[in-house]
Design a protein around this motif. Structure first.
Motif, PDB file in Angstrom:
ATOM      1  N   CYS A  26       0.562  -1.158  -0.093  1.00  0.00           N
ATOM      2  CA  CYS A  26      -0.099   0.079   0.036  1.00  0.00           C
ATOM      3  C   CYS A  26       0.936   1.246  -0.075  1.00  0.00           C
ATOM      4  CB  CYS A  26      -0.758  -0.012   1.214  1.00  0.00           C
ATOM      5  SG  CYS A  26      -2.200  -1.104   1.167  1.00  0.00           S
ATOM      6  N   LEU A  29       1.879   2.029  -3.444  1.00  0.00           N
ATOM      7  CA  LEU A  29       0.936   2.452  -4.300  1.00  0.00           C
ATOM      8  C   LEU A  29       0.356   4.050  -4.087  1.00  0.00           C
ATOM      9  CD1 LEU A  29      -1.451  -0.791  -4.037  1.00  0.00           C
ATOM     10  CD2 LEU A  29      -0.229  -0.137  -5.991  1.00  0.00           C
ATOM     11  N   LEU A  30       0.731   4.468  -2.758  1.00  0.00           N
ATOM     12  CA  LEU A  30       0.078   5.687  -2.293  1.00  0.00           C
ATOM     13  C   LEU A  30       0.626   6.778  -3.243  1.00  0.00           C
ATOM     14  CD1 LEU A  30      -1.548   5.166   0.107  1.00  0.00           C
ATOM     15  CD2 LEU A  30      -0.217   6.313   1.551  1.00  0.00           C
ATOM     16  N   TYR A  33      -1.831   7.530  -6.058  1.00  0.00           N
ATOM     17  CA  TYR A  33      -2.892   8.234  -5.564  1.00  0.00           C
ATOM     18  C   TYR A  33      -2.581   9.840  -5.574  1.00  0.00           C
ATOM     19  CZ  TYR A  33      -7.196   9.447  -3.101  1.00  0.00           C
ATOM     20  OH  TYR A  33      -8.530   9.855  -2.610  1.00  0.00           O
ATOM     21  N   ALA A  95      -4.822   1.948  -4.919  1.00  0.00           N
ATOM     22  CA  ALA A  95      -4.480   2.205  -3.617  1.00  0.00           C
ATOM     23  C   ALA A  95      -5.577   2.160  -2.693  1.00  0.00           C
ATOM     24  CB  ALA A  95      -3.699   3.628  -3.796  1.00  0.00           C
ATOM     25  N   SER A 121      -1.292  -4.885  -7.167  1.00  0.00           N
ATOM     26  CA  SER A 121      -0.048  -3.927  -7.600  1.00  0.00           C
ATOM     27  C   SER A 121       0.692  -4.487  -8.748  1.00  0.00           C
ATOM     28  CB  SER A 121       1.060  -4.125  -6.292  1.00  0.00           C
ATOM     29  OG  SER A 121       2.117  -3.333  -6.526  1.00  0.00           O
ATOM     30  N   SER A 187       6.487   4.901  -6.820  1.00  0.00           N
ATOM     31  CA  SER A 187       5.473   3.754  -6.787  1.00  0.00           C
ATOM     32  C   SER A 187       5.922   2.845  -7.758  1.00  0.00           C
ATOM     33  CB  SER A 187       4.384   4.612  -7.444  1.00  0.00           C
ATOM     34  OG  SER A 187       4.372   4.506  -8.782  1.00  0.00           O
TER      35      SER A 187
END
Length: 194
Positions: A26, A29-30, A33, A95, A121, A187
């Motif tokens: 996560c 992945l942020l 976002y 995300a 992911s 990312s």
């Protein structure tokens, strides 16, 4: 692509190790976002960041009292608008979806969540490669994705996180896993806010 052995090892991890694995993914992945929010003005990166920080607190601090049902409600408000079907919105949604799967495990049973986050992911990386490489032939595209440096990086990253969470998860180990996930702000798509 991950081997069956990889997914088997993931599923055999104790729940807290699975949660640490998902939290690290996560983290990575942020930035996608954040970039979506920066580009569109949509979303609530700070809200997502706060929820993930509470997850880390829960993992690191024994008996931390956190209402994950409430956090899940806050998280749902961070989803990109359903009408936005842009590439950025889909990556931002990944995300949110990954973090939601992680919260599901913190609220009770969600046996497939760790696999879902891993595949989410990888799926984002695959979509990015398909978008940027523009290969129409399915077989050629599959090879391109498999051998692409971004996919190799994603696979290496997930392997490294799996190794890290396979050790006893002391507070220091969890800090290392978190740092690994933060990946210097880059990312899974090789993008950062810098």
């Amino acid at each position: 692509m991950a081997s069956q052995g990889f997914y088997q090892r993931l599923q055999q991890l104790p729940p807290v190790a699975q949660q640490a694995f998902m939290a690290a993914l996560c983290e990575r992945l942020l930035p996608n976002y954040a970039l979506y929010q920066e580009a569109t003005g949509q979303g609530n990166y700070a809200g997502l960041r706060a929820v993930l920080d509470l997850v880390w607190e829960h993992l690191k601090v024994k008996n931390a009292k956190i209402d994950f049902e409430k956090q899940a409600e806050k998280l749902a408000e961070c989803e990109p608008p359903a009408a936005d079907d842009s590439f950025g919105a889909r990556r931002a949604l990944e995300a949110v979806v990954a973090l939601a799967a992680l919260l599901d495990t913190l609220q009770g049973e969600a046996p497939g969540a760790v696999l879902e986050v891993s595949r989410t992911s990888r799926g984002g990386v695959r979509a990015f490669i398909e978008l940027t490489e523009g290969e129409d032939d399915a077989a050629a595209l599959a090879l391109l994705v498999r051998d692409h440096p971004l996919m190799e990086d994603e696979n290496d990253f997930q392997d490294a996180v799996l190794e890290a969470v396979s050790q006893p998860l002391e507070r220091e180990t969890l800090k290392q896993v978190q740092r690994l996930g933060r990946n210097d702000g880059v990312s899974n798509l090789g993008l950062s806010l810098e």
